[in-house]
Design an enzyme around this catalytic site. Sequence first.
Site, PDB file in Angstrom:
ATOM      1  N   HIS A  75      -3.755   2.944  -5.511  1.00 11.87           N
ATOM      2  CA  HIS A  75      -3.950   1.525  -5.216  1.00 11.87           C
ATOM      3  C   HIS A  75      -3.928   0.678  -6.731  1.00 11.87           C
ATOM      4  O   HIS A  75      -3.725  -0.465  -6.624  1.00 11.87           O
ATOM      5  CB  HIS A  75      -5.171   1.070  -4.686  1.00 11.87           C
ATOM      6  CG  HIS A  75      -5.309   0.716  -3.388  1.00 11.87           C
ATOM      7  ND1 HIS A  75      -4.569   1.035  -2.317  1.00 11.87           N
ATOM      8  CD2 HIS A  75      -5.838  -0.431  -2.846  1.00 11.87           C
ATOM      9  CE1 HIS A  75      -4.627   0.449  -1.293  1.00 11.87           C
ATOM     10  NE2 HIS A  75      -5.478  -0.461  -1.634  1.00 11.87           N
TER      11      HIS A  75
ATOM     12  N   ARG B 132       1.030  -1.088  -0.064  1.00 13.45           N
ATOM     13  CA  ARG B 132       0.024   0.003   0.034  1.00 13.45           C
ATOM     14  C   ARG B 132       1.113   1.234  -0.015  1.00 13.45           C
ATOM     15  O   ARG B 132       1.933   1.028   0.661  1.00 13.45           O
ATOM     16  CB  ARG B 132      -0.924  -0.007   1.284  1.00 13.45           C
ATOM     17  CG  ARG B 132      -1.729  -1.238   1.415  1.00 13.45           C
ATOM     18  CD  ARG B 132      -2.460  -0.947   2.731  1.00 13.45           C
ATOM     19  NE  ARG B 132      -3.509  -2.334   2.975  1.00 13.45           N
ATOM     20  CZ  ARG B 132      -3.188  -3.526   3.483  1.00 13.45           C
ATOM     21  NH1 ARG B 132      -1.914  -3.565   4.091  1.00 13.45           N
ATOM     22  NH2 ARG B 132      -3.853  -4.516   3.623  1.00 13.45           N
TER      23      ARG B 132
ATOM     24  N   LYS C  91      -1.722  -3.061   8.129  1.00 13.88           N
ATOM     25  CA  LYS C  91      -2.708  -2.254   9.106  1.00 13.88           C
ATOM     26  C   LYS C  91      -2.768  -3.362  10.163  1.00 13.88           C
ATOM     27  O   LYS C  91      -2.279  -4.609  10.494  1.00 13.88           O
ATOM     28  CB  LYS C  91      -4.341  -2.980   8.415  1.00 13.88           C
ATOM     29  CG  LYS C  91      -4.369  -1.882   7.235  1.00 13.88           C
ATOM     30  CD  LYS C  91      -5.928  -2.364   6.608  1.00 13.88           C
ATOM     31  CE  LYS C  91      -6.200  -1.344   5.451  1.00 13.88           C
ATOM     32  NZ  LYS C  91      -7.567  -1.771   5.000  1.00 13.88           N
TER      33      LYS C  91
ATOM     34  N   ARG D  59      -0.911  -1.952  -6.686  1.00 12.42           N
ATOM     35  CA  ARG D  59      -1.254  -2.881  -5.865  1.00 12.42           C
ATOM     36  C   ARG D  59      -2.356  -4.041  -6.522  1.00 12.42           C
ATOM     37  O   ARG D  59      -2.293  -4.946  -6.415  1.00 12.42           O
ATOM     38  CB  ARG D  59      -1.740  -2.398  -4.470  1.00 12.42           C
ATOM     39  CG  ARG D  59      -2.008  -3.362  -3.431  1.00 12.42           C
ATOM     40  CD  ARG D  59      -2.496  -2.747  -2.099  1.00 12.42           C
ATOM     41  NE  ARG D  59      -3.293  -3.539  -1.097  1.00 12.42           N
ATOM     42  CZ  ARG D  59      -2.697  -4.219  -0.253  1.00 12.42           C
ATOM     43  NH1 ARG D  59      -1.207  -4.489  -0.208  1.00 12.42           N
ATOM     44  NH2 ARG D  59      -3.217  -5.085   0.586  1.00 12.42           N
TER      45      ARG D  59
ATOM     46  N   HIS E  71      -3.466  -9.470   3.496  1.00  7.90           N
ATOM     47  CA  HIS E  71      -5.086  -9.771   4.001  1.00  7.90           C
ATOM     48  C   HIS E  71      -5.146 -10.512   5.035  1.00  7.90           C
ATOM     49  O   HIS E  71      -4.542 -11.630   5.014  1.00  7.90           O
ATOM     50  CB  HIS E  71      -5.764  -9.968   2.559  1.00  7.90           C
ATOM     51  CG  HIS E  71      -5.784  -9.103   1.449  1.00  7.90           C
ATOM     52  ND1 HIS E  71      -6.226  -9.487   0.229  1.00  7.90           N
ATOM     53  CD2 HIS E  71      -5.550  -7.781   1.409  1.00  7.90           C
ATOM     54  CE1 HIS E  71      -6.280  -8.266  -0.436  1.00  7.90           C
ATOM     55  NE2 HIS E  71      -5.949  -7.402   0.347  1.00  7.90           N
TER      56      HIS E  71
ATOM     57  N   TYR F 256      -9.692 -10.573  -6.546  1.00  7.19           N
ATOM     58  CA  TYR F 256      -8.843 -10.628  -7.641  1.00  7.19           C
ATOM     59  C   TYR F 256      -8.952 -11.497  -8.466  1.00  7.19           C
ATOM     60  O   TYR F 256      -8.598 -11.677  -9.791  1.00  7.19           O
ATOM     61  CB  TYR F 256      -7.427 -10.227  -7.136  1.00  7.19           C
ATOM     62  CG  TYR F 256      -7.098  -9.029  -6.437  1.00  7.19           C
ATOM     63  CD1 TYR F 256      -6.947  -8.046  -7.250  1.00  7.19           C
ATOM     64  CD2 TYR F 256      -7.034  -9.073  -5.067  1.00  7.19           C
ATOM     65  CE1 TYR F 256      -6.883  -6.728  -6.480  1.00  7.19           C
ATOM     66  CE2 TYR F 256      -6.979  -8.045  -4.292  1.00  7.19           C
ATOM     67  CZ  TYR F 256      -6.538  -6.763  -5.085  1.00  7.19           C
ATOM     68  OH  TYR F 256      -6.267  -5.502  -4.457  1.00  7.19           O
TER      69      TYR F 256
END
Length: 307
Positions: free
Chosen positions: A252, A157, A180, A255, A278, A287
Amino acid sequence: MTPDRAVNAYLRHITIERGLSDHTVAAYRRDLGIYREWLGARGVTDLTDVTVELIAEFAAERAREQPAPAASSLARLQSSVRGLHRFLVQEGLQEGDPSRALQPPRAPRRLPKALTIAQVEQLLDAAGPAPGAAQPGDEVGLRDRALLELLYATGARVSEAVQLDVDDVAHPAVLRLRGKGAKERIVPVGSYAQAALGAYLTRARPELSRRGRATPRLFLGARGAPLSRQSAWLVIQQAAERAKLTAHVSPHTLRHSFATHLLQGGADVRVVQELLGHASVTTTQIYTHVSVEALRDVYATSHPRAR
């Protein structure tokens, strides 16, 4: 507990105990500020007075606003309110959760847009000089090329890339990213990105660093300060303009392109999940839908009896 005290306590909780990013905390602060002001306008001074009906009224009013807010914005706002009341119940500050019946609007499922491999190459070439072609004075160009090469090579990111320190590139073939929730992951770095990073570190960063105060941050601005997310976004936008790309390019985009090209090349979805950081493979599986759509397009245009 007053709405002000409750919101401040919750923001401290998600910042310190849950380790959410500054960007996420800022979004919660904005959303809960709206909720707090709405309660204040109705004379609510204690969150124990909030009822299921009151929260339903708040959600309904937000949905009727003009111009109509996006479903994703409404969902995030309602998620912030639910998080606040769940926290109060967990801390023993509220007996029941009045937000338990709140059903956020379902945002339409939108497939991420990915560039083609040729478009990615155009974008990277437009970002800055190749490592072997740089001239004195190309420090910013070398930085921009290294940044975009790294984003595409690792699927990082933009916020993760600008938070990198030089020590996170201790080995040229791997990179340590902080995602995150302050979760760390190690990702490989391809040879093109390695070369671009090497050129930036040896020929550009020392000069950029000399212009400002000492900082461990990997990517620096033209005056030597750490590169911000907004500046990184501008780097991508300017490279897209120079490359004359008609496709929409956002922070993004690289990515999305990283994940899509890996899956198209045969990578396992769980490997891509780990690389993207993730928490759930469900997030990564969007995806796979992109790849299926691409297959359908090829089939529709190539098979003589497809339509």
